[in-house]
Design a protein around this motif. Structure first.
Motif, mmCIF file in Angstrom:
data_model
loop_
_atom_site.group_PDB
_atom_site.id
_atom_site.type_symbol
_atom_site.label_atom_id
_atom_site.label_comp_id
_atom_site.label_asym_id
_atom_site.label_seq_id
_atom_site.Cartn_x
_atom_site.Cartn_y
_atom_site.Cartn_z
ATOM 1 N N ILE A 6 2.295 -1.602 -12.357
ATOM 2 C CA ILE A 6 3.745 -1.441 -12.174
ATOM 3 C C ILE A 6 4.150 -1.839 -10.765
ATOM 4 O O ILE A 6 5.105 -2.603 -10.546
ATOM 5 N N VAL A 7 3.347 -1.330 -9.796
ATOM 6 C CA VAL A 7 3.661 -1.639 -8.392
ATOM 7 C C VAL A 7 3.626 -3.143 -8.169
ATOM 8 O O VAL A 7 4.507 -3.715 -7.538
ATOM 9 N N ALA A 8 2.596 -3.764 -8.762
ATOM 10 C CA ALA A 8 2.494 -5.220 -8.592
ATOM 11 C C ALA A 8 3.732 -5.901 -9.168
ATOM 12 O O ALA A 8 4.280 -6.818 -8.556
ATOM 13 N N SER A 9 4.170 -5.410 -10.329
ATOM 14 C CA SER A 9 5.326 -6.051 -10.940
ATOM 15 C C SER A 9 6.592 -5.803 -10.129
ATOM 16 O O SER A 9 7.515 -6.589 -10.169
ATOM 17 N N ILE A 10 6.579 -4.690 -9.382
ATOM 18 C CA ILE A 10 7.751 -4.447 -8.519
ATOM 19 C C ILE A 10 7.645 -5.263 -7.239
ATOM 20 O O ILE A 10 8.594 -5.895 -6.794
ATOM 21 N N THR A 11 6.417 -5.256 -6.671
ATOM 22 C CA THR A 11 6.283 -5.898 -5.355
ATOM 23 C C THR A 11 6.268 -7.415 -5.437
ATOM 24 O O THR A 11 6.610 -8.078 -4.471
ATOM 25 N N ARG A 12 5.858 -7.988 -6.589
ATOM 26 C CA ARG A 12 5.821 -9.453 -6.664
ATOM 27 C C ARG A 12 7.182 -10.067 -6.344
ATOM 28 O O ARG A 12 7.289 -10.886 -5.417
ATOM 29 N N TYR B 34 0.830 -1.196 0.000
ATOM 30 C CA TYR B 34 0.000 0.000 0.000
ATOM 31 C C TYR B 34 0.860 1.239 0.000
ATOM 32 O O TYR B 34 0.590 2.185 -0.717
ATOM 33 N N SER B 35 1.866 1.203 0.801
ATOM 34 C CA SER B 35 2.642 2.435 0.930
ATOM 35 C C SER B 35 3.286 2.793 -0.410
ATOM 36 O O SER B 35 3.234 3.938 -0.824
ATOM 37 N N ILE B 36 3.810 1.770 -1.111
ATOM 38 C CA ILE B 36 4.445 2.077 -2.396
ATOM 39 C C ILE B 36 3.416 2.562 -3.410
ATOM 40 O O ILE B 36 3.543 3.639 -4.003
#
Lengths: 588, 224
Positions: free
Chosen positions: A194-200, A11-13
């Motif tokens: 994008i966030v998902a691709s970073i956080t995964r 969430y924070s990102i």
């Protein structure tokens, strides 16, 4: 714990990125809206202005055409103004230089109107020749566009409602808001993606790390991502491999140590300064006779049931002093106990207790001391007896008959002494010498020889010698002297420890697995159970009084045992109250 | 961090276990003295009894002082109450061992009567009962403690068996009367040591579960 962490982290990102994006998009939307607003307004105003200017020219031309002047008097103006407004479709006003309205197409009584001197368009017209302005009219509820042209005596002003402008502005605003919203929505979706691709990969890394930390050393990150995180993952995997290698080698070392400690036959334990057992091996459990509970972690005095040992451990723990003693523990065996303090940086960490089983050693020691006392006793007895007889003879030299009896007895005892010494020499020779030549010996003949020698003795004691020997065509490999000693002593014993009227049976048989067994049974007094293990000891006598009477030296069975060991034969004994049975097992 | 109470309890525990070791040593030595007719060893056992008596008084004092000053609760309280009773049982066991030693001296080197019933084995069973009771205490194993109560019946059986055998032997051969009577007394003593070991096991169960097993048994017998 890690779940909440992960969500907060994601969430924070995304929140941060989305907030930034939203602000940017809203800002740009508003900016574009303003720019468009201005442009639209400008366009409208330009169109309106052109129209107004044209219409002003028309009014100008109209007035000149009709009246030949631009400045007709008031009344005419009042009459004409409606006409002009009708033709142009605009509101037309004539305003005096002092600001008073001379005529107005919408108002019949211009005197009642406000002074118009400070209207923006009027002021501008006065200054620059023409002026325009746009205002919202509350009475008409629409935007009004005003245009003023300066003439010599008055200012001509025209007004036109501009509802289209507001409408198109509203329309533009709507479009912009829709567009902004769509862009915002799209960008949020993109950001989330994008966030998902970073956080995964980050989540994968976190998952891996937490699983690894909780002890699942087989887990690795399977797909590397192509970003910087991929590099982190690669090095994390590397680190995990190396860690596992380290752990394995440590576990291996630990196992090696454990196996070493476990395989030591001595009981070993380490007791820390809190008096708790930290390390313990299997042998120690045996020493303290604990079979059902685990002792590590318990206080030492809770499991060791020996007062002396506990007292010494307590002392060693208190004074950091080593201790060494022998003690019989609860399992009935004697141990050589050594307690050593373990110190680290000069402070006592605990004590190491090592228990070595010395029961057998003690037994051997006892045999040795017994041997010395027995041997001296055996050698001394005949000498004492001979001395006694000789003294008696010295006192009674005249009585020849008595003396000859005493002399005979003295000689008997001297013979006995000789036979003991001979036996000692023989035993010593068998024990120390290694060069007994191997030769063919025929067991039947040997036994026959022994029986012939001992036959007379047996007859004297009214003992029957029976032999039932299996014919042995070929002899066995061995040493004649040693074999003779074995059979002679065994048969001699069978006669010596027999009862009058008894018998000695000598049997031999060949079994399938190539061994010849010679059994020597007697019908004598037998050997008590507790003595059976000790009869092969030197000078060991089951019943001290009786055996000397029967004429043995106390060394016969010792010689038998040693000779058998040298030949590689086996001797077994069985005995009960009805007699004893010795077996000589010869491997062919 | 060890509290004051824990420290006190460990101290009492150490003394109780020392007393246990002394009692076991007394049993083993007295039986050894009897079997080998060793007067010196017997005298040592009799002498050692006074030391055990002193230890009993010390443990009693320690227990009472801890009860009053530390006011333990729950299992700590039960442990100290159990120690108070176990203490008495251990002291009685040591007394009985001293009596066996006295019997060894009384035999005055008369040859031992051989019986099928085995006195050393009986003594070993008793020692094992005591040892197991304390193992059950340290590991808080109720089933282990409960087994001891059934082992006590075996010891009782052995005693009766030995008594019958010796009685019959005395009838056949009145000469062995002194030795046989002595052995009957020793067997009886061992049977009583078994009873005390059973008491200890009962106290261990009380400490672990807070239940007095004697009451339960009584209820059962009432039902019959």
């Amino acid at each position: 714990m890690d779940l909440t962490n992960k969500t907060v982290f994601r969430y924070s990102i995304s929140l941060r990125i989305i907030t930034a994006f939203s602000i940017l998009i809203i800002f740009f939307t508003v900016f574009i809206l303003f720019v468009f607003n201005g442009l639209v307004k400008e366009a409208h105003i330009k169109v309106a202005l052109d129209e107004m200017r044209d219409k002003t020219h028309f009014v100008e031309n109209y007035l000149i055409a009709k009246y030949n002047t631009l400045d007709p008097d008031k009344k005419l103006l009042l009459e004409e103004i409606k006409q002009m407004a009708g033709i142009t479709g605009l509101r037309v006003s004539f305003i005096a230089k002092d600001g008073k309205v001379i005529a107005d197409s919408d108002v019949n009584t211009p005197q009642s109107m406000d002074n118009h001197k400070y209207r923006v368009e009027v002021m501008q017209a006065e200054k620059e020749g023409s002026g325009h302005s746009m205002r919202y009219s509350h009475t008409l509820e629409t935007d009004m566009f005003y245009y003023a042209q300066n003439y010599d005596n008055y200012i001509l002003r025209m007004a036109k409602p501009l509802p289209e402008m507001r409408a198109s502005l509203i329309r533009i605003r709507q479009i912009m808001i829709y567009l902004g919203a769509i862009i915002l929505l799209l960008s949020i979706i993109i950001v989330l993606f994008i966030v998902a691709s970073i956080t995964r990969p980050i989540n994968e890394t976190i998952n891996f790390a937490s699983q690894f930390a909780s002890g699942d050393y087989t887990k690795r990150i399977s797909n590397y991502s192509n970003s910087e995180i991929g590099m982190i993952q690669r090095s994390l995997n590397n680190m995990a491999d190396q860690l596992v290698e380290k752990i394995n080698s440590l576990v291996f070392e630990q196992n090696k140590l454990n196996i070493t400690i476990e395989s030591i036959a001595d009981g070993i334990t380490v007791i820390n300064k809190e008096k708790k057992i930290v390390i313990v091996n299997k042998a120690f459990y045996k020493c303290i006779d604990v079979t059902r509970i685990k002792v590590s972690g318990l206080l030492f005095f809770e499991v060791i049931r020996n007062r002396t040992l506990n007292l010494r451990i307590e002392q060693s723990l208190a004074q950091a002093k080593p201790s060494h003693f022998e003690e019989e523990l609860i399992n009935g065996r004697t141990y050589d106990v050594s307690i050593n303090p373990i110190s680290e940086e000069r402070t006592l960490q605990g004590v190491l207790v090592v228990l070595r089983d010395v029961t057998e050693k003690k037994k051997i020691e006892k045999i040795k001391t017994d041997l010395v006392s027995n041997m001296s006793h055996e050698l001394k007895t005949p000498v004492t007896i001979i001395k006694g007889y000789l003294e008696t003879i010295a006192l009674n030299l005249n009585n020849t008959e008595q003396c000859s009896g005493y002399i005979r007895k003295a000689i008997e005892n001297a013979d006995r002494q000789t036979s003991i010494i001979n036996d000692i020499i023989k035993l010593n020779m068998i024990e120390t010498s290694n060069d007994f030549a191997n030769e063919k010996i025929i067991i039947d003949d040997l036994i026959e020889g022994c029986v012939n020698i001992l036959g007379q003795k047996a007859q004297l004691r009214d003992i029957q010698l029976n032999k039932k020997l299996e014919a042995m065509g070929e002899g066995v490999v061995g040493n004649k002297f040693l074999a003779e000693e074995i059979f002679f002593n065994l048969i001699d014993n069978a006669i010596n420890y027999n009862l009058p009227g008894g018998e000695v049976n000598i049997e031999s048989s060949i079994s399938n697995n190539n061994q010849l067994t010679v059994k020597i049974n007697d019908t004598g007094i037998g050997i008590p159970k507790e003595s059976i293990d000790r009869i092969f000891e030197r000078f060991y006598r089951v019943d001290k009084g009786r055996s000397r009477e029967s004429g043995g030296t106390g060394l016969g069975l010792s010689i038998v045992k040693h000779a058998a060991t040298l030949l590689g034969w086996k001797i077994t004994v069985r005995s009960d109250s009805k007699g004893s049975s010795f077996r000589v097992i010869i491997y062919l | 961090m060890i509290t004051h109470l824990e420290h006190e309890i460990e101290n009492i525990k150490r003394k109780v276990f020392t007393m246990t070791d002394a009692a076991i040593e007394a049993i083993n030595d007295s039986i050894d003295a009897l079997m080998t007719l060793d007067d010196k060893l017997a005298a040592k056992v009799i002498q050692g009894d006074t030391r055990i008596d002193k230890l009993e008084i010390q443990i009693d004092d320690d227990c009472v002082r801890t009860l009053v000053t530390q006011q333990p609760a729950a299992s700590d309280l039960r442990l100290i109450l159990s120690f108070l009773k176990i203490n008495t049982d251990l002291e009685r066991i040591a007394d009985i061992a001293a009596n066996i030693a006295k019997e060894a001296i009384r035999l005055e080197g008369r040859p031992r009567v051989t019986t099928t019933g085995d006195i050393p084995a009986m003594a070993a069973t008793c020692v094992n009962m005591i040892k197991t009771a304390f193992e059950a205490m340290t590991t808080r194993d109720v089933s282990m403690a409960a087994e001891i109560i059934s082992v006590d019946r075996e010891v009782d059986e052995l005693n009766i068996q030995l008594y019958r055998e010796l009685f019959a032997m005395m009838g056949d051969n009145p000469q062995i009367m002194p030795q046989a009577l002595g052995l009957i007394m020793v067997a009886k003593s061992l049977e009583r040591i078994g009873d005390h070991a059973k008491n200890i096991a009962e106290r261990v169960i009380y400490y672990i579960e807070g239940v007095d097993i004697r009451k339960e048994n009584k209820d059962h017998s009432d039902n019959k």
